[in-house]
Scaffold this motif. Structure first.
Motif, mmCIF file in Angstrom:
data_model
loop_
_atom_site.group_PDB
_atom_site.id
_atom_site.type_symbol
_atom_site.label_atom_id
_atom_site.label_comp_id
_atom_site.label_asym_id
_atom_site.label_seq_id
_atom_site.Cartn_x
_atom_site.Cartn_y
_atom_site.Cartn_z
ATOM 1 N N GLY A 1 0.756 -1.248 0.000
ATOM 2 C CA GLY A 1 0.000 0.000 0.000
ATOM 3 C C GLY A 1 0.782 1.291 0.000
ATOM 4 O O GLY A 1 0.185 2.367 0.035
ATOM 5 N N VAL A 2 2.129 1.231 -0.068
ATOM 6 C CA VAL A 2 2.922 2.455 0.030
ATOM 7 C C VAL A 2 3.897 2.533 -1.142
ATOM 8 O O VAL A 2 5.096 2.280 -0.996
ATOM 9 C CB VAL A 2 3.668 2.518 1.378
ATOM 10 C CG1 VAL A 2 4.342 3.877 1.550
ATOM 11 C CG2 VAL A 2 2.718 2.266 2.543
ATOM 12 N N PRO A 3 3.415 2.926 -2.329
ATOM 13 C CA PRO A 3 4.305 3.019 -3.482
ATOM 14 C C PRO A 3 5.258 4.204 -3.438
ATOM 15 O O PRO A 3 6.268 4.221 -4.141
ATOM 16 C CB PRO A 3 3.357 3.136 -4.676
ATOM 17 C CG PRO A 3 2.018 3.382 -4.137
ATOM 18 C CD PRO A 3 2.007 3.129 -2.667
ATOM 19 N N GLY A 4 4.956 5.224 -2.615
ATOM 20 C CA GLY A 4 5.816 6.398 -2.530
ATOM 21 C C GLY A 4 5.409 7.279 -1.365
ATOM 22 O O GLY A 4 4.448 6.968 -0.643
ATOM 23 N N ASN A 5 6.135 8.372 -1.168
ATOM 24 C CA ASN A 5 5.731 9.345 -0.141
ATOM 25 C C ASN A 5 4.337 9.875 -0.419
ATOM 26 O O ASN A 5 3.555 10.149 0.497
ATOM 27 C CB ASN A 5 6.711 10.513 -0.094
ATOM 28 C CG ASN A 5 8.007 10.167 0.603
ATOM 29 O OD1 ASN A 5 8.119 9.137 1.260
ATOM 30 N ND2 ASN A 5 8.994 11.031 0.459
ATOM 31 N N VAL A 6 4.050 10.070 -1.686
ATOM 32 C CA VAL A 6 2.694 10.377 -2.136
ATOM 33 C C VAL A 6 2.358 9.390 -3.239
ATOM 34 O O VAL A 6 3.249 8.874 -3.916
ATOM 35 C CB VAL A 6 2.562 11.831 -2.644
ATOM 36 C CG1 VAL A 6 2.656 12.817 -1.512
ATOM 37 C CG2 VAL A 6 3.604 12.148 -3.710
ATOM 38 N N SER B 1 7.532 -1.727 -5.938
ATOM 39 C CA SER B 1 7.021 -0.387 -5.620
ATOM 40 C C SER B 1 5.608 -0.167 -6.169
ATOM 41 O O SER B 1 5.128 0.964 -6.189
ATOM 42 C CB SER B 1 7.952 0.683 -6.219
ATOM 43 O OG SER B 1 9.151 0.787 -5.492
ATOM 44 N N ASP B 2 4.948 -1.240 -6.573
ATOM 45 C CA ASP B 2 3.649 -1.104 -7.255
ATOM 46 C C ASP B 2 2.505 -1.638 -6.400
ATOM 47 O O ASP B 2 2.667 -2.614 -5.666
ATOM 48 C CB ASP B 2 3.690 -1.862 -8.584
ATOM 49 C CG ASP B 2 2.429 -1.637 -9.413
ATOM 50 O OD1 ASP B 2 2.102 -0.471 -9.679
ATOM 51 O OD2 ASP B 2 1.773 -2.634 -9.772
ATOM 52 N N HIS B 3 1.362 -0.973 -6.513
ATOM 53 C CA HIS B 3 0.138 -1.402 -5.847
ATOM 54 C C HIS B 3 -1.001 -1.297 -6.856
ATOM 55 O O HIS B 3 -1.075 -0.315 -7.610
ATOM 56 C CB HIS B 3 -0.146 -0.515 -4.634
ATOM 57 C CG HIS B 3 -1.290 -0.981 -3.782
ATOM 58 N ND1 HIS B 3 -2.601 -0.647 -4.051
ATOM 59 C CD2 HIS B 3 -1.320 -1.763 -2.673
ATOM 60 C CE1 HIS B 3 -3.389 -1.196 -3.136
ATOM 61 N NE2 HIS B 3 -2.639 -1.882 -2.295
ATOM 62 N N PRO B 4 -1.909 -2.260 -6.901
ATOM 63 C CA PRO B 4 -2.946 -2.245 -7.948
ATOM 64 C C PRO B 4 -3.905 -1.059 -7.874
ATOM 65 O O PRO B 4 -4.502 -0.687 -8.888
ATOM 66 C CB PRO B 4 -3.680 -3.574 -7.739
ATOM 67 C CG PRO B 4 -3.347 -4.001 -6.348
ATOM 68 C CD PRO B 4 -1.982 -3.473 -6.070
ATOM 69 N N GLU B 5 -4.084 -0.475 -6.688
ATOM 70 C CA GLU B 5 -5.042 0.625 -6.550
ATOM 71 C C GLU B 5 -4.392 1.967 -6.238
ATOM 72 O O GLU B 5 -5.060 2.992 -6.208
ATOM 73 C CB GLU B 5 -6.054 0.291 -5.444
ATOM 74 C CG GLU B 5 -6.888 -0.939 -5.750
ATOM 75 C CD GLU B 5 -7.710 -1.385 -4.560
ATOM 76 O OE1 GLU B 5 -7.697 -0.674 -3.527
ATOM 77 O OE2 GLU B 5 -8.350 -2.439 -4.653
ATOM 78 N N ARG B 6 -3.097 1.952 -5.979
ATOM 79 C CA ARG B 6 -2.398 3.183 -5.601
ATOM 80 C C ARG B 6 -1.133 3.318 -6.429
ATOM 81 O O ARG B 6 -0.175 2.586 -6.222
ATOM 82 C CB ARG B 6 -2.031 3.163 -4.111
ATOM 83 C CG ARG B 6 -3.230 3.018 -3.205
ATOM 84 C CD ARG B 6 -2.793 2.788 -1.766
ATOM 85 N NE ARG B 6 -3.937 2.444 -0.945
ATOM 86 C CZ ARG B 6 -3.855 1.840 0.225
ATOM 87 N NH1 ARG B 6 -2.662 1.525 0.711
ATOM 88 N NH2 ARG B 6 -4.948 1.548 0.902
ATOM 89 N N GLY B 7 -1.149 4.243 -7.323
ATOM 90 C CA GLY B 7 0.026 4.452 -8.162
ATOM 91 C C GLY B 7 -0.385 5.081 -9.473
ATOM 92 O O GLY B 7 -1.568 5.165 -9.808
ATOM 93 N N GLY B 8 0.583 5.514 -10.222
ATOM 94 C CA GLY B 8 0.285 6.184 -11.476
ATOM 95 C C GLY B 8 0.038 5.215 -12.615
ATOM 96 O O GLY B 8 0.261 4.007 -12.503
ATOM 97 N N ASP B 9 -0.427 5.782 -13.717
ATOM 98 C CA ASP B 9 -0.501 5.007 -14.958
ATOM 99 C C ASP B 9 0.896 4.788 -15.514
ATOM 100 O O ASP B 9 1.130 3.847 -16.276
ATOM 101 C CB ASP B 9 -1.347 5.759 -15.988
ATOM 102 C CG ASP B 9 -2.783 5.932 -15.527
ATOM 103 O OD1 ASP B 9 -3.472 4.918 -15.354
ATOM 104 O OD2 ASP B 9 -3.212 7.087 -15.328
#
Length: 535
Positions: free
Chosen positions: A84-89, A450-458
């Motif tokens: 759930g934490v791909p980055g600071n934001v 660093s990837d999450h299916p619901e949180r992250g960019g395209d």
């Protein structure tokens, strides 16, 4: 030679060795590159390097090397993206909005003394402190940092408290209602008000070597350092206004001294390490990172920050051993990420590999050119930007795509092509490529971590090596999969740990399961980390 007793803090005041550890210390020195851990340092870092087990090839095992994911990896034994934490934001794919990693708008998470909410709610994993409490119900767990995201992500889901330094409103150390409804009296006393509390012990300014001393750092004055609080020594610190003092403290090595003073007070008032049930104190020290962002890792300021944290940590370890007894503590130390040296300094030194002259590219100009090209190709309907940014993650504004009759996948493909045509960009990873493991290894695996299916960019941008894409004309940063951002110290210290340097694979996700094994605490299934060899 300094006497051994002076180094390790032995003496008549120390308690006899306990039968098993009473206190575990999980230490993170924010932005401490592996090449800055030196056994010749006279204080705590040097002591850990000399007397601990040093895993010389340790790395961060994810691509987006930022504070929040780095601390999650160290405390949970899990890769941060999938939990759930791909980055600071990150970009919430359901809303298209950028979200701070420890933001929590629920009323039950309101920060004491502030108008924001903070909690570990988005972290989809338990941490070392949670494992310890489950195995030993009498255990007490606390986490501390100057940064809220560091304290929260180290503490796990249910520590007794997580504390961080709040500068807004001239507050001091605080927590949120997620942990407790109010601040203990000892915290209020430590904070004080006005010129009182811990602020009263701060010097008027931060002074360090300048000019051209032969001490391994470059000369003090360098034009690409951020000079908001002076580009040369001395730097302002204490001020008539408390809030101004706290702001200036934030970018000095005295920040780590204050944090460790707070840790001492917590140990004393909460009685950590005083019974047969082991406790955990997780501490993240932030000054090396904050000073490093402003001045770069090879500056006089960063050299002084390293010396300060080394000395302060040495004093702190002696304090803990005096209270708990030598042999009563176990220590795991690492960092959440490294950092890129100032790119202009790299270029001038002939060390930089960035294809752009000077190594720095204005992110604002790059974004403006991207928006202009998308408008020209897909249409101008709508005023919101085509692209939402969260660090190096990019999300496509689907509402604007719909308003212009554009297929979002076509917009994604165009953004990827436009960015990959820039010399400063090595590759743009689409969410689909990352999910499928499509791309060269080990990079594909690092981005998957660093990837999450619901949180992250395209899309996620991988800059070219030694290049810095930033909206700022000075200072430096981190966040890439290159070794200057991923190579970190990893040291274990305590009873049963054989001192020495060990080569071979080791990762920050291995730290929590190793500390758990040292404490005799079972770990959850399916961890990404594994216990490291201690002998």
């Amino acid at each position: 030679m300094v006497a051994l007793a002076a180094i390790v803090g032995l003496g008549a005041e120390c308690r006899p060795p306990p039968r098993e550890p009473r206190l575990a210390l999980l230490l993170v020195v924010d932005q401490l590159r592996a090449d800055r851990l030196d056994p010749s340092l006279p204080g705590g870092l040097g002591r850990l390097a000399r007397e601990g087990r040093v895993f010389a090839d340790a790395v961060i095992d994810h691509a987006v090397t930022e504070t929040c994911p780095g601390h999650v990896a160290a405390s949970t034994g899990r890769h941060p993206g999938p939990v759930g934490v791909p980055g600071n934001v990150y970009i919430d794919r359901s809303t298209g909005r950028s979200v701070y990693c420890v933001d929590d708008p629920a009323p039950g998470s309101l920060v004491i003394g502030a108008e924001v909410g903070r909690s570990p709610r988005v972290i989809e994993a338990d941490a070392l402190g949670d494992w310890l409490k489950a195995a030993r119900p009498g255990a007490r767990v606390f986490s501390i940092s100057a940064k809220d995201r560091a304290a929260i992500s180290l503490g796990g889901q249910h520590p007794d408290a997580a504390y961080w330094l709040e500068t807004r409103g001239a507050m001091g150390f605080t927590t949120s209602a997620w942990y407790r409804p109010d601040l203990p009296d000892w915290v209020e006393k430590f904070n004080g008000s006005g010129a009182g509390g811990f602020v009263s012990g701060l010097p008027a300014q931060w002074e360090h070597p300048s000019g051209t001393p032969p001490n391994g750092a470059r000369p003090d004055e360098y034009e690409r350092e951020i000079d908001r609080y002076s580009g040369v020594s001395p730097h302002p610190l204490a001020d008539a206004e408390r809030e101004r003092t706290l702001e200036q403290l934030w970018v000095t090595p005295h920040l780590d001294e204050v944090t460790l003073d707070f840790a001492r007070a917590l140990i004393e008032h909460e009685g950590l390490g005083q019974d047969d049930v082991p406790d955990l104190l997780a501490i993240s020290l932030s000054a090396v990172d904050l000073v490093g962002h402003y001045y770069g890792p090879w500056s006089q300021e960063s050299r002084d920050a390293l010396l300060h944290v080394d000395q302060a940590l040495g004093d702190f370890l002696r304090f803990v051993e005096t209270r708990v007894g030598r042999g009563g503590i176990v220590v795991g130390m690492t960092s959440d990420h490294g950092v890129l040296p100032l790119p202009e300094w790299l270029a001038e030194s002939g060390l930089g590999r960035c294809p752009i002259r000077g190594g720095r590219v204005d992110a604002r100009g790059l974004r403006a050119a991207l928006e202009s090209s998308l408008e020209e190709h897909f249409g101008r309907a709508g005023e919101a930007p085509w692209v939402v940014l969260a660090g190096l993650h990019l999300g496509i504004n689907r509402a604007r795509a719909e308003a212009n009759g554009a297929d979002p996948e076509a917009v994604i493909a165009r953004v990827k092509a436009l960015l990959e045509a820039q010399p400063v960009v090595a590759r743009v990873w689409t969410a689909a490529e990352i999910a499928a493991g499509d791309g060269p290894q080990p990079l594909a695996a690092l981005y998957a971590n660093s990837d999450h299916p619901e949180r992250g960019g395209d899309l996620v941008v991988q800059t070219a090596e030694d290049c810095l894409v930033t909206p700022y004309p000075s200072g430096t940063s981190h966040g890439t999969p290159y070794l200057y951002d991923r190579a970190v110290p990893l040291v274990l210290f305590g009873p049963g740990v054989e001192a020495g340097t060990l080569r071979g694979a080791a990762r920050s996700v291995d730290l929590a399961p190793t500390l758990a094994e040292m404490l005799g605490v079972p770990t959850p299934p399916k961890l990404d980390g594994r216990p490291l060899p201690l002998r």
